[in-house]
Design an enzyme around this catalytic site. Structure first.
Site, PDB file in Angstrom:
ATOM      1  N   GLY A   1       0.462  -1.382 -20.493  1.00 48.52           N
ATOM      2  CA  GLY A   1       1.311  -1.605 -21.630  1.00 48.52           C
ATOM      3  C   GLY A   1       1.323  -1.093 -22.613  1.00 48.52           C
TER       4      GLY A   1
ATOM      5  N   ARG B   1      -8.673   4.939 -27.951  1.00 50.08           N
ATOM      6  CA  ARG B   1      -7.778   6.672 -28.515  1.00 50.08           C
ATOM      7  C   ARG B   1      -8.262   5.508 -30.042  1.00 50.08           C
ATOM      8  NH1 ARG B   1      -3.583   3.165 -30.643  1.00 50.08           N
ATOM      9  NH2 ARG B   1      -2.329   1.842 -28.825  1.00 50.08           N
TER      10      ARG B   1
ATOM     11  N   GLY C   1       2.086  -0.972 -27.219  1.00 53.49           N
ATOM     12  CA  GLY C   1       2.820  -0.821 -28.634  1.00 53.49           C
ATOM     13  C   GLY C   1       4.007  -2.420 -28.454  1.00 53.49           C
ATOM     14  N   SER C   2       3.056  -3.450 -27.657  1.00 48.17           N
ATOM     15  CA  SER C   2       3.495  -4.514 -27.616  1.00 48.17           C
ATOM     16  C   SER C   2       4.747  -4.478 -26.942  1.00 48.17           C
ATOM     17  CB  SER C   2       3.715  -5.098 -29.637  1.00 48.17           C
ATOM     18  OG  SER C   2       2.583  -5.802 -29.984  1.00 48.17           O
TER      19      SER C   2
END
Length: 408
Positions: A155, A280, A157-158
């Site tokens: 996953g 990234r 973005g938290s």
């Protein structure tokens, strides 16, 4: 002369347009391939070329890039979106273009596999366990000891990440993750890990070179939503070297080292502990550019198209940002003060992400932002003062959603 194109897979709210603009400055024609181009609102707003395509279908992407090659000289393929970055690597290999190692990206994006590889290499990480169901979660938390962080193994973005401080919070979040509310991109696998406590830092790496270390802080628990940050972080020489050494040790452990890497750490009682390695650029590379004059996105694209990059610092300032986070759910009545905030000397960017009358539903992750303020100056204290003054000028009103009784 054939026009040179840069193929961009998908795009992110924070960096997507920055990649497009950087490509244009380098004389490239950006073409975005996206499963839903309307999700990247900057594409239509800027009149950019976008092609709707299933970005999970590698064969379809190869066919589309081959078709584009008949019209353009494809200079490179890349993305600002971690979810498709392994696919970028596969496309680059197919078309013999510079790009990341897709196998390394896939391993890195699996948080459990990443933890295993880092631990095997002796990199300091929090204690962790894998869990597939509620009994596994309960057992893992008992082994590690509360509080723990419970998160999906895959996953960004938290999303789905929570601090669980007691057994009730643990059971509640386990039910949330497994009860159909969380969208899984693969079979449900959860990571239960020790809550490493201490100041939070972000190491920005390009290739095998550390560009610098930023600091960030979070909003209230149990969520991990960034409230703001500064670059560079206030560190002693010894602390800086220690964070850089640990960060660079992650690269061979994960077979990374091509292009950008963003490493999140906490400074704990045992020194720097790696929370996550992202293969990234960080979600906010602009403070690095403001502070040091290094445009990491442009330098990344240079690598993608086979040019030499330039990572030398042009100057030394202190940049900072402050996120605008709502304190309740409801309907946004109005938001104001952005123009006054933008006029404060030292403010370089004020961005609002929502319009009046929009519904506000907090999710406890990056999607909660309704805007941000960014500033830069030669002084840390001055930058922090500018941010505080500018953020205080922005205000909004949210009317809570009516309760069931009120609706009747």
């Amino acid at each position: 002369m054939t026009r040179r194109a840069l193929i961009l897979l998908e795009g992110t709210r924070s960096n997507g347009l920055l990649y497009v603009k950087a490509a244009q400055r380098l004389g490239l024609h950006p073409i975005t391939l996206s499963a839903d181009p309307t999700k990247q609102d900057y594409l239509a707003a800027e009149g950019l070329e976008a092609i709707r395509i299933d970005t999970d279908n590698l064969d379809a992407l190869i066919d589309e890039c081959s078709r584009l090659h008949a019209t353009y000289a494809i200079a490179g393929i890349t993305s600002s979106d971690e979810l498709v970055y392994a696919t970028v690597g596969k496309l680059c290999r197919h078309f013999h273009l510079p790009g990341p190692n897709p196998a390394s990206i896939e391993r890195c994006c699996d948080k459990f596999a990443q933890r295993q590889l880092l631990a095997q290499a002796g990199v300091p990480v929090p204690a962790y366990r894998m869990a597939a169901n509620a009994p596994d979660v309960e057992s893992a938390a008992a082994d590690i000891g509360l509080p723990v962080v419970l998160k999906p193994a895959v996953g960004v973005g938290s999303m789905g990440v929570r601090l669980c401080r007691n057994v009730d919070e643990l059971a509640e979040h386990t039910t949330y993750l497994l009860g159909g509310k969380h969208i899984w991109r693969s079979s449900p696998r959860m990571l239960v890990e020790e809550f490493a406590q201490g100041p939070f830092y972000i190491a920005h790496i390009m290739g095998n070179e550390a560009i610098g270390i930023g600091a960030a802080n979070f909003g209230p628990p149990p969520h991990f939503v960034f409230r703001g940050g500064t670059f560079p972080a206030l560190l002693t020489d010894e602390e800086y070297r220690s964070i850089v050494d640990v960060s660079l040790s992650c690269l061979p452990a994960l077979a990374l080292g091509w292009g950008p890497t963003c490493i999140e750490l906490r400074w704990t009682k045992r020194g720097p502990v790696v929370i996550e390695v992202n293969p990234r650029l960080g979600g906010g590379p602009k403070p690095v550019q403001l502070a040091y004059g290094i445009d990491l996105i442009t330098e990344h694209i240079k690598l993608v198209i086979g040019q030499e990059w330039d990572l030398h610092r042009r100057h030394s300032n202190v940049a900072g940002w402050r996120g605008l986070l709502p304190d309740r759910d409801g309907i946004l009545d109005w938001i104001d003060g952005d123009r006054r905030a933008a006029a404060v000397q030292g403010v370089v960017e004020v961005k609002l992400c929502v319009d009046p009358k929009a519904p506000i539903v907090r999710k406890g992750d990056y999607r909660d932002y309704i805007g941000h303020v960014m500033a830069v100056s030669p002084s840390r204290a001055r930058t922090e003062g500018i941010l505080e003054r500018a953020a205080d000028l922005i205000s909004w009103s949210i009317t809570p959603f009516p309760t069931i009784g009120e609706q009747q």
